[in-house]
Design an enzyme around this catalytic site. Sequence first.
Site, PDB file in Angstrom:
ATOM      1  N   LYS A 175      23.376 -31.059 -45.587  1.00  0.00           N
ATOM      2  CA  LYS A 175      24.438 -30.122 -45.974  1.00  0.00           C
ATOM      3  C   LYS A 175      25.779 -30.623 -45.440  1.00  0.00           C
ATOM      4  CE  LYS A 175      26.363 -26.343 -44.176  1.00  0.00           C
ATOM      5  NZ  LYS A 175      27.720 -26.542 -44.719  1.00  0.00           N
ATOM      6  N   GLU A 250      25.944 -32.121 -31.236  1.00  0.00           N
ATOM      7  CA  GLU A 250      27.194 -32.766 -30.797  1.00  0.00           C
ATOM      8  C   GLU A 250      28.308 -31.761 -31.037  1.00  0.00           C
ATOM      9  OE1 GLU A 250      27.459 -35.452 -29.222  1.00  0.00           O
ATOM     10  OE2 GLU A 250      25.466 -36.289 -29.579  1.00  0.00           O
ATOM     11  N   CYS A 284      36.733 -34.358 -32.348  1.00  0.00           N
ATOM     12  CA  CYS A 284      36.015 -33.870 -31.174  1.00  0.00           C
ATOM     13  C   CYS A 284      36.465 -34.621 -29.925  1.00  0.00           C
ATOM     14  CB  CYS A 284      34.522 -34.025 -31.385  1.00  0.00           C
ATOM     15  SG  CYS A 284      34.108 -35.674 -31.933  1.00  0.00           S
ATOM     16  N   GLU A 385      39.199 -25.466 -26.729  1.00  0.00           N
ATOM     17  CA  GLU A 385      39.417 -26.467 -27.777  1.00  0.00           C
ATOM     18  C   GLU A 385      40.330 -25.862 -28.839  1.00  0.00           C
ATOM     19  OE1 GLU A 385      36.100 -27.515 -30.500  1.00  0.00           O
ATOM     20  OE2 GLU A 385      36.605 -29.588 -30.005  1.00  0.00           O
TER      21      GLU A 385
HETATM   22  P1  NAD Z   1      31.530 -25.531 -37.442  1.00  0.00           P
HETATM   23  O1  NAD Z   1      30.657 -25.340 -36.248  1.00  0.00           O
HETATM   24  O2  NAD Z   1      32.304 -24.379 -37.927  1.00  0.00           O
HETATM   25  O3  NAD Z   1      30.670 -26.036 -38.676  1.00  0.00           O
HETATM   26  C1  NAD Z   1      29.896 -27.216 -38.641  1.00  0.00           C
HETATM   27  C2  NAD Z   1      28.866 -27.171 -39.759  1.00  0.00           C
HETATM   28  O4  NAD Z   1      27.923 -26.135 -39.498  1.00  0.00           O
HETATM   29  C3  NAD Z   1      29.430 -26.893 -41.153  1.00  0.00           C
HETATM   30  O5  NAD Z   1      28.709 -27.640 -42.099  1.00  0.00           O
HETATM   31  C4  NAD Z   1      29.138 -25.400 -41.316  1.00  0.00           C
HETATM   32  O6  NAD Z   1      29.032 -25.024 -42.675  1.00  0.00           O
HETATM   33  C5  NAD Z   1      27.812 -25.269 -40.610  1.00  0.00           C
HETATM   34  N1  NAD Z   1      27.521 -23.932 -40.091  1.00  0.00           N
HETATM   35  C6  NAD Z   1      28.385 -22.928 -39.787  1.00  0.00           C
HETATM   36  N2  NAD Z   1      27.725 -21.861 -39.307  1.00  0.00           N
HETATM   37  C7  NAD Z   1      26.418 -22.190 -39.282  1.00  0.00           C
HETATM   38  C8  NAD Z   1      25.239 -21.502 -38.858  1.00  0.00           C
HETATM   39  N3  NAD Z   1      25.289 -20.271 -38.352  1.00  0.00           N
HETATM   40  N4  NAD Z   1      24.053 -22.136 -38.963  1.00  0.00           N
HETATM   41  C9  NAD Z   1      23.989 -23.402 -39.436  1.00  0.00           C
HETATM   42  N5  NAD Z   1      25.070 -24.092 -39.859  1.00  0.00           N
HETATM   43  C10 NAD Z   1      26.274 -23.504 -39.769  1.00  0.00           C
HETATM   44  O7  NAD Z   1      32.478 -26.758 -37.068  1.00  0.00           O
HETATM   45  P2  NAD Z   1      33.640 -27.422 -37.959  1.00  0.00           P
HETATM   46  O8  NAD Z   1      34.801 -26.493 -37.967  1.00  0.00           O
HETATM   47  O9  NAD Z   1      33.111 -27.918 -39.240  1.00  0.00           O
HETATM   48  O10 NAD Z   1      33.973 -28.708 -37.067  1.00  0.00           O
HETATM   49  C11 NAD Z   1      34.792 -28.639 -35.942  1.00  0.00           C
HETATM   50  C12 NAD Z   1      33.986 -28.591 -34.667  1.00  0.00           C
HETATM   51  O11 NAD Z   1      33.082 -29.688 -34.636  1.00  0.00           O
HETATM   52  C13 NAD Z   1      34.824 -28.747 -33.420  1.00  0.00           C
HETATM   53  O12 NAD Z   1      34.379 -27.856 -32.423  1.00  0.00           O
HETATM   54  C14 NAD Z   1      34.574 -30.178 -32.984  1.00  0.00           C
HETATM   55  O13 NAD Z   1      34.789 -30.432 -31.633  1.00  0.00           O
HETATM   56  C15 NAD Z   1      33.168 -30.371 -33.385  1.00  0.00           C
HETATM   57  N6  NAD Z   1      32.873 -31.784 -33.559  1.00  0.00           N
HETATM   58  C16 NAD Z   1      32.099 -32.393 -32.610  1.00  0.00           C
HETATM   59  C17 NAD Z   1      31.810 -33.747 -32.715  1.00  0.00           C
HETATM   60  C18 NAD Z   1      30.936 -34.405 -31.687  1.00  0.00           C
HETATM   61  O14 NAD Z   1      30.319 -35.407 -32.011  1.00  0.00           O
HETATM   62  N7  NAD Z   1      30.828 -33.902 -30.481  1.00  0.00           N
HETATM   63  C19 NAD Z   1      32.301 -34.482 -33.800  1.00  0.00           C
HETATM   64  C20 NAD Z   1      33.099 -33.826 -34.744  1.00  0.00           C
HETATM   65  C21 NAD Z   1      33.365 -32.474 -34.618  1.00  0.00           C
END
Ligand code: NAD
Length: 495
Positions: A175, A250, A284, A385
């Site tokens: 997804k 992550e 991130c 963050e």
């Molecule tokens: P998010 O947590 O809102 O969403 C991530 C993914 O999870 C999306 O595909 C979303 O549709 C899905 N999702 C949302 N709710 C869900 C649920 N309840 N169950 C299952 N899936 C669900 O994050 P985002 O806004 O897409 O990305 C930004 C965040 O990601 C920031 O906090 C950033 O630090 C983190 N990030 C971390 C890394 C790392 O490797 N540590 C890398 C990139 C981004």
Amino acid sequence: MPEVFKNYIGGQWVEASTGKTFENRNPANWEEVIGIFQKSGKEDVDKAVAAAKSAFNKWRLVPPPERGKILRRVGDLMVARKEELAQLMTREMGKVINETRGDVQEGIDTAYYAEGESRRLFAPAAPSELPNKWAFTARLPLGIAGIICPWNFPMAIPTWKIFPALVSGNTVVFKPASDTPATGHRLVEILEEAGIPKGVVNLVHGGGSSVGIPIVEHPDINVISFTGSSKIGKEIAAKAGESLKRVSLELGGKNAQFVMNDANLDLALEGVLWGAYGTTGQRCTATSRLILHKDIHDKFIEMLLERVKKLRLGNGLDPNSEVGPCVNKSQQQIVDEYVQIGKAEGAQLICGGAIPEDPELAQGWFYKPTVFSGVTRNMRIFKEEIFGPVLSIIKVNSFEDGLETLNDSVYGLSSSLYTQDVNLAFRAVRDFQAGITYINGPTIGAECHFPFGGVKETGNGHREGGWTVYDVFTEWKTVYVDFSGKLQRAQIDNY
Ligand code: NAD
Ligand code: MN
């Protein structure tokens, strides 16, 4: 008419069972529709899992180097299409074209690394404690991997997860983030063209609650690899805990660059500009805190402001743009809310802090590169963050003070120290509480063949990248072969 993108299930391009779709728009120009995508639901996830399950029985028996050859072809196709993929990615999520080229390159590197790993998948052997008996280990696939990705690295992150899952012999339900479905979609088309068998990779477009949750909850999915926010990561870990499903997380970061009084300040300046404003701060590993030794504090801020004020905001396809938009309106609003919070907490807003008024930027979710000084450790802009172009500066009196400040975070992804002192450099390597430490480099810039991940609330102890991610996607089998021709009892007959 914008292109309509379907799901990919069992080797067929299909519409969602819901009959619903959603639009993907360009954050630099919200009038531009990139495409129409399937707004899928649980039924589509169920179909994708069924397809992945039936494909697994064949795929698990394909020799890993044969799986690796497909990934080499994937890499070759990505090389041929690098520019097209980068342009699409810039249009769908905004970061500047040089960075989206880098994002695709990371996917290419990951493909070729995965092919190499397909001829290793090393598993240790060791001598048995008994005569005429051998012991060794093997890595076996888990089954079906559920891959849930964020929008900020729409190519690199899916490849970090999908390629090692496949080389290890798992099948996949993927997804992409709903802000960046097009790049993930093209990746699946490339996998298909490269010859991935039907059902081995399945693509289900849609949102977190309608598609993400059914993936996490599905009893036939054996491992979840998730990158995203710590909040959602905790929810996923709690759900997966009910069935003891393996989960690799992550999550967020609040990364700091620490500049000591002996540092090369010009170098440290280039580092923080790239670390804080690259990808509009939406990494991130973005530099969100700048820790300055008191001796160079005022001078460094002066140098920094001169450059931040000149950063050129704009559409990422324009080669003159240095900073693109936020990914969407709500991200832009979150950034602005944090700016208001910082002001109310008593930090000094010394640059930016507003939506630009330039009419050329009026159709996008832009935000001015922002700097706060006078930040203290109790402030929310120090702790939380933000995921936008906002840098919080804090002054410290010594290396010890800076170390304690840097470690004062619930997160622990990346960290950076600028110094000429080799003793301090090694103290940072040992004492910075982070999965990644850079010496004289910014907090961003991972390489695909090294472990990537963090400590504390940045994750749950797994690593992506390198050889370490193969631990996420394989299960250990320990094998004992007794060729003595008699019963030998370990711990008994040999003592
Ligand atoms: P998010 O947590 O809102 O969403 C991530 C993914 O999870 C999306 O595909 C979303 O549709 C899905 N999702 C949302 N709710 C869900 C649920 N309840 N169950 C299952 N899936 C669900 O994050 P985002 O806004 O897409 O990305 C930004 C965040 O990601 C920031 O906090 C950033 O630090 C983190 N990030 C971390 C890394 C790392 O490797 N540590 C890398 C990139 C981004
Ligand atoms: Mn988009």
